[in-house]
Design a protein around this motif. Sequence first.
Motif, PDB file in Angstrom:
ATOM      1  N   LYS A 286       9.198  -0.615  -9.321  1.00 15.34           N
ATOM      2  CA  LYS A 286       9.113  -0.658  -7.851  1.00 15.34           C
ATOM      3  C   LYS A 286       8.366   0.563  -7.315  1.00 15.34           C
ATOM      4  CE  LYS A 286      11.930  -1.166  -3.640  1.00 15.34           C
ATOM      5  NZ  LYS A 286      11.593   0.038  -2.865  1.00 15.34           N
ATOM      6  N   LEU A 287       8.725   1.726  -7.828  1.00 14.70           N
ATOM      7  CA  LEU A 287       8.071   2.947  -7.362  1.00 14.70           C
ATOM      8  C   LEU A 287       6.575   2.921  -7.650  1.00 14.70           C
ATOM      9  CD1 LEU A 287      10.740   5.560  -8.543  1.00 14.70           C
ATOM     10  CD2 LEU A 287      10.265   4.890  -6.173  1.00 14.70           C
ATOM     11  N   ALA A 288       6.193   2.483  -8.850  1.00 14.66           N
ATOM     12  CA  ALA A 288       4.784   2.452  -9.224  1.00 14.66           C
ATOM     13  C   ALA A 288       4.005   1.437  -8.396  1.00 14.66           C
ATOM     14  CB  ALA A 288       4.646   2.139 -10.711  1.00 14.66           C
ATOM     15  N   LEU A 289       4.572   0.242  -8.207  1.00  8.05           N
ATOM     16  CA  LEU A 289       3.885  -0.792  -7.448  1.00  8.05           C
ATOM     17  C   LEU A 289       3.707  -0.382  -5.989  1.00  8.05           C
ATOM     18  CD1 LEU A 289       5.660  -3.884  -9.013  1.00  8.05           C
ATOM     19  CD2 LEU A 289       3.200  -3.418  -9.140  1.00  8.05           C
ATOM     20  N   GLU A 290       4.751   0.174  -5.405  1.00  7.96           N
ATOM     21  CA  GLU A 290       4.637   0.613  -4.010  1.00  7.96           C
ATOM     22  C   GLU A 290       3.677   1.794  -3.882  1.00  7.96           C
ATOM     23  OE1 GLU A 290       8.880  -0.923  -2.138  1.00  7.96           O
ATOM     24  OE2 GLU A 290       8.716   1.180  -2.786  1.00  7.96           O
ATOM     25  N   ASP A 291       3.698   2.692  -4.860  1.00  6.78           N
ATOM     26  CA  ASP A 291       2.761   3.809  -4.841  1.00  6.78           C
ATOM     27  C   ASP A 291       1.322   3.317  -4.944  1.00  6.78           C
ATOM     28  OD1 ASP A 291       2.211   6.703  -4.904  1.00  6.78           O
ATOM     29  OD2 ASP A 291       1.594   6.342  -6.979  1.00  6.78           O
ATOM     30  N   ALA A 292       1.128   2.185  -5.625  1.00 11.42           N
ATOM     31  CA  ALA A 292      -0.207   1.598  -5.762  1.00 11.42           C
ATOM     32  C   ALA A 292      -0.623   0.797  -4.536  1.00 11.42           C
ATOM     33  CB  ALA A 292      -0.256   0.699  -6.999  1.00 11.42           C
ATOM     34  N   GLY A 293       0.274   0.706  -3.533  1.00 13.94           N
ATOM     35  CA  GLY A 293      -0.079   0.022  -2.294  1.00 13.94           C
ATOM     36  C   GLY A 293       0.389  -1.405  -2.183  1.00 13.94           C
ATOM     37  N   PHE A 294       1.196  -1.866  -3.142  1.00 12.11           N
ATOM     38  CA  PHE A 294       1.737  -3.215  -3.070  1.00 12.11           C
ATOM     39  C   PHE A 294       3.036  -3.216  -2.278  1.00 12.11           C
ATOM     40  CE2 PHE A 294      -0.842  -3.302  -6.947  1.00 12.11           C
ATOM     41  CZ  PHE A 294      -1.621  -4.429  -6.699  1.00 12.11           C
ATOM     42  N   THR A 295       3.310  -4.328  -1.637  1.00 11.74           N
ATOM     43  CA  THR A 295       4.556  -4.496  -0.885  1.00 11.74           C
ATOM     44  C   THR A 295       5.532  -5.307  -1.715  1.00 11.74           C
ATOM     45  OG1 THR A 295       3.381  -4.429   1.230  1.00 11.74           O
ATOM     46  CG2 THR A 295       5.596  -5.385   1.230  1.00 11.74           C
ATOM     47  N   CYS A 296       6.724  -4.733  -1.933  1.00  8.52           N
ATOM     48  CA  CYS A 296       7.777  -5.411  -2.693  1.00  8.52           C
ATOM     49  C   CYS A 296       8.849  -5.881  -1.714  1.00  8.52           C
ATOM     50  CB  CYS A 296       8.386  -4.482  -3.728  1.00  8.52           C
ATOM     51  SG  CYS A 296       7.210  -3.855  -4.956  1.00  8.52           S
ATOM     52  N   VAL A 297       9.146  -7.173  -1.748  1.00  9.79           N
ATOM     53  CA  VAL A 297      10.101  -7.762  -0.817  1.00  9.79           C
ATOM     54  C   VAL A 297      11.237  -8.389  -1.603  1.00  9.79           C
ATOM     55  CG1 VAL A 297      10.411  -9.436   1.043  1.00  9.79           C
ATOM     56  CG2 VAL A 297       8.222  -8.246   0.803  1.00  9.79           C
ATOM     57  N   ASN A 298      12.490  -8.099  -1.192  1.00 11.49           N
ATOM     58  CA  ASN A 298      13.644  -8.714  -1.840  1.00 11.49           C
ATOM     59  C   ASN A 298      13.592 -10.227  -1.664  1.00 11.49           C
ATOM     60  OD1 ASN A 298      15.471  -6.659  -2.985  1.00 11.49           O
ATOM     61  ND2 ASN A 298      15.409  -5.835  -0.912  1.00 11.49           N
ATOM     62  N   LYS A 299      13.795 -10.924  -2.783  1.00 16.51           N
ATOM     63  CA  LYS A 299      13.731 -12.388  -2.723  1.00 16.51           C
ATOM     64  C   LYS A 299      14.528 -12.972  -3.878  1.00 16.51           C
ATOM     65  CE  LYS A 299      10.450 -16.259  -2.752  1.00 16.51           C
ATOM     66  NZ  LYS A 299       9.018 -16.648  -2.869  1.00 16.51           N
ATOM     67  N   GLU A 300      15.558 -13.741  -3.562  1.00 18.95           N
ATOM     68  CA  GLU A 300      16.341 -14.498  -4.544  1.00 18.95           C
ATOM     69  C   GLU A 300      16.793 -13.628  -5.719  1.00 18.95           C
ATOM     70  OE1 GLU A 300      13.949 -17.805  -5.655  1.00 18.95           O
ATOM     71  OE2 GLU A 300      13.939 -18.689  -3.647  1.00 18.95           O
ATOM     72  N   GLY A 301      17.393 -12.498  -5.419  1.00 20.01           N
ATOM     73  CA  GLY A 301      17.944 -11.647  -6.468  1.00 20.01           C
ATOM     74  C   GLY A 301      16.910 -10.863  -7.239  1.00 20.01           C
ATOM     75  N   GLY A 302      15.665 -10.869  -6.766  1.00 19.63           N
ATOM     76  CA  GLY A 302      14.610 -10.119  -7.423  1.00 19.63           C
ATOM     77  C   GLY A 302      13.675  -9.543  -6.381  1.00 19.63           C
ATOM     78  N   MET A 303      12.437  -9.345  -6.751  1.00 21.28           N
ATOM     79  CA  MET A 303      11.447  -8.800  -5.832  1.00 21.28           C
ATOM     80  C   MET A 303      10.190  -9.652  -5.882  1.00 21.28           C
ATOM     81  SD  MET A 303      13.010  -6.072  -4.671  1.00 21.28           S
ATOM     82  CE  MET A 303      11.748  -5.115  -3.858  1.00 21.28           C
ATOM     83  N   CYS A 304       9.634  -9.927  -4.711  1.00 23.49           N
ATOM     84  CA  CYS A 304       8.338 -10.585  -4.617  1.00 23.49           C
ATOM     85  C   CYS A 304       7.298  -9.501  -4.345  1.00 23.49           C
ATOM     86  CB  CYS A 304       8.343 -11.617  -3.495  1.00 23.49           C
ATOM     87  SG  CYS A 304       6.723 -12.360  -3.174  1.00 23.49           S
ATOM     88  N   VAL A 305       6.278  -9.431  -5.184  1.00 22.72           N
ATOM     89  CA  VAL A 305       5.211  -8.435  -5.023  1.00 22.72           C
ATOM     90  C   VAL A 305       4.001  -9.138  -4.420  1.00 22.72           C
ATOM     91  CG1 VAL A 305       3.835  -6.647  -6.130  1.00 22.72           C
ATOM     92  CG2 VAL A 305       6.094  -7.242  -7.055  1.00 22.72           C
ATOM     93  N   GLU A 306       3.712  -8.822  -3.184  1.00 22.28           N
ATOM     94  CA  GLU A 306       2.642  -9.519  -2.472  1.00 22.28           C
ATOM     95  C   GLU A 306       1.268  -9.144  -3.021  1.00 22.28           C
ATOM     96  OE1 GLU A 306       3.227  -8.612   1.630  1.00 22.28           O
ATOM     97  OE2 GLU A 306       5.097  -9.771   1.782  1.00 22.28           O
ATOM     98  N   HIS A 307       0.438 -10.157  -3.264  1.00 26.65           N
ATOM     99  CA  HIS A 307      -0.960 -10.003  -3.676  1.00 26.65           C
ATOM    100  C   HIS A 307      -1.125  -9.346  -5.050  1.00 26.65           C
ATOM    101  CE1 HIS A 307      -1.626 -11.095   0.469  1.00 26.65           C
ATOM    102  NE2 HIS A 307      -1.088  -9.964   0.896  1.00 26.65           N
ATOM    103  N   LEU A 308      -0.096  -9.419  -5.874  1.00 25.46           N
ATOM    104  CA  LEU A 308      -0.195  -8.808  -7.196  1.00 25.46           C
ATOM    105  C   LEU A 308      -1.008  -9.660  -8.167  1.00 25.46           C
ATOM    106  CD1 LEU A 308       0.618  -6.561  -9.186  1.00 25.46           C
ATOM    107  CD2 LEU A 308       2.676  -7.889  -9.720  1.00 25.46           C
ATOM    108  N   GLY A 309      -0.808 -10.976  -8.106  1.00 28.84           N
ATOM    109  CA  GLY A 309      -1.447 -11.830  -9.094  1.00 28.84           C
ATOM    110  C   GLY A 309      -0.703 -11.792 -10.409  1.00 28.84           C
ATOM    111  N   GLU A 310      -1.412 -12.035 -11.506  1.00 25.36           N
ATOM    112  CA  GLU A 310      -0.764 -12.115 -12.812  1.00 25.36           C
ATOM    113  C   GLU A 310      -0.711 -10.733 -13.463  1.00 25.36           C
ATOM    114  OE1 GLU A 310      -1.030 -15.561 -15.850  1.00 25.36           O
ATOM    115  OE2 GLU A 310      -2.374 -14.016 -16.615  1.00 25.36           O
ATOM    116  N   GLY A 311       0.326 -10.006 -13.144  1.00 27.76           N
ATOM    117  CA  GLY A 311       0.496  -8.690 -13.731  1.00 27.76           C
ATOM    118  C   GLY A 311       1.124  -8.766 -15.107  1.00 27.76           C
ATOM    119  N   SER A 312       0.820  -7.791 -15.948  1.00 25.53           N
ATOM    120  CA  SER A 312       1.400  -7.730 -17.288  1.00 25.53           C
ATOM    121  C   SER A 312       2.265  -6.480 -17.417  1.00 25.53           C
ATOM    122  CB  SER A 312       0.311  -7.733 -18.360  1.00 25.53           C
ATOM    123  OG  SER A 312      -0.469  -6.548 -18.280  1.00 25.53           O
TER     124      SER A 312
END
Length: 426
Positions: free
Chosen positions: A85-111
């Motif tokens: 979460k810290l790394a994704l948000e630091d990279a400018g992605f928005t993490c939203v709580n969703k169904e017991g997890g997180m939805c990362v907007e505009h991430l695409g297929e991350g590995s």
Amino acid sequence: MSNRVVITGIGPVTSVGAGVEPFFRELWAGRPQIQPVPERFSRNAPIQSGFYVPLPAVALGDYGLDIAQENLMQPEDKMVILAAKLALEDAGFTCVNKEGGMCVEHLGEGSMTLGTGLTGMQTAFESYLSHTVNRELLRTALPDRKLIFSRMVVPKTMPDSPAAWSSIKFGLTGPCLTLNASCASGTYAIGEAFQRIRYGSSQIALAGGVESLVDPEGFMMRGFDVLGVLTRSPDGRPSPFSKKRSGFLFAEGGACLLVLEELQRARARGAKIYAEIADYRANSDAYSIMQIDPEAKQIRRILSDLSQGRRIDYLNSHGTGTLPNDQIESQAIQAVFGARQDQPLVNSTKGILGHTLGASGAIETAVTALSILHGSVHGNLTSEPIEDLNLPLQSTSCDVRAAITVSYGFGGHNAGLLLTRFENSP
């Protein structure tokens, strides 16, 4: 044609802080979190080393993470989820709580590529004792512990659990893997993710390392203590590259993830860029299960291959503080770079944080990227340093255009990364 790979996000979870700002502030100030070893660690056998660094405490809810099944997770799982979460948000992605997890907007297929060393054994220890030892004997021997056989012992002790939980909770649908190369695991993980992006099989990846050696009775610390590799210093400071060094400072663990991204993708979304990863090398000593090769042939090869005649401004060393390793590593540095005045600035992050094993290489890659971005290298907490080694004793401002970070692990695993300042050219 190969792609350029840049670091766009950093997520450290360490004893000095979680998140880039507190981590950078406390590390550069040289404020270690060293504590005396608890008396219970020596309840049944003496621990010769008197100090350690406790595991960072992580409560996911404190960071806005509403994660279902958190009670099924071990500390390493939670640290990696927080680091993601810290790394994704630091990279400018928005993490939203969703169904017991997180939805990362505009991430695409991350590995996800994660390195780890000995982590993930606490539930296994407790379940084994519960399974094999009479309940009354357990209550007598460990009256302050309630040991049970966990029905989740298998998924909790799978080495891939931290990476898998993060993939599940953040919707990372690309390749998800865990690798082990002892203390070089985090560096290997970042290097392998770098190569996938460089050669086109991925566009974006979370990569790094994790370790959790927490044990209420100090079992894991004793394992290193009996090998004679832990510091005996009177204040706990391991003093890497010092004539007074006696061993490394045991740290119960930590985690760090970096967002690695193909350059054009990062540019398209206007991402902040810490540094560019220009090269990655790995090899093996093929010498000993524990000892470093005294001739340092493969270590010198990594340093030579990564530098390739270019000026290196900064070297984040392995720098554990053990007697043979620091001497051999310093000789390798001198052999490749020459006399002190010709060497890059050299420091040891383990001298402040302690040795976090499988997480250390990822943490130190983050330190190297921060050094490039800020034009500053943290100091060494050491005294009476080895001669002819370019060791800043205080945090130092400098022009860091090219830097190397290296890791060496039990079994002869060696890995290194070359990071360069990002130049906005085609």
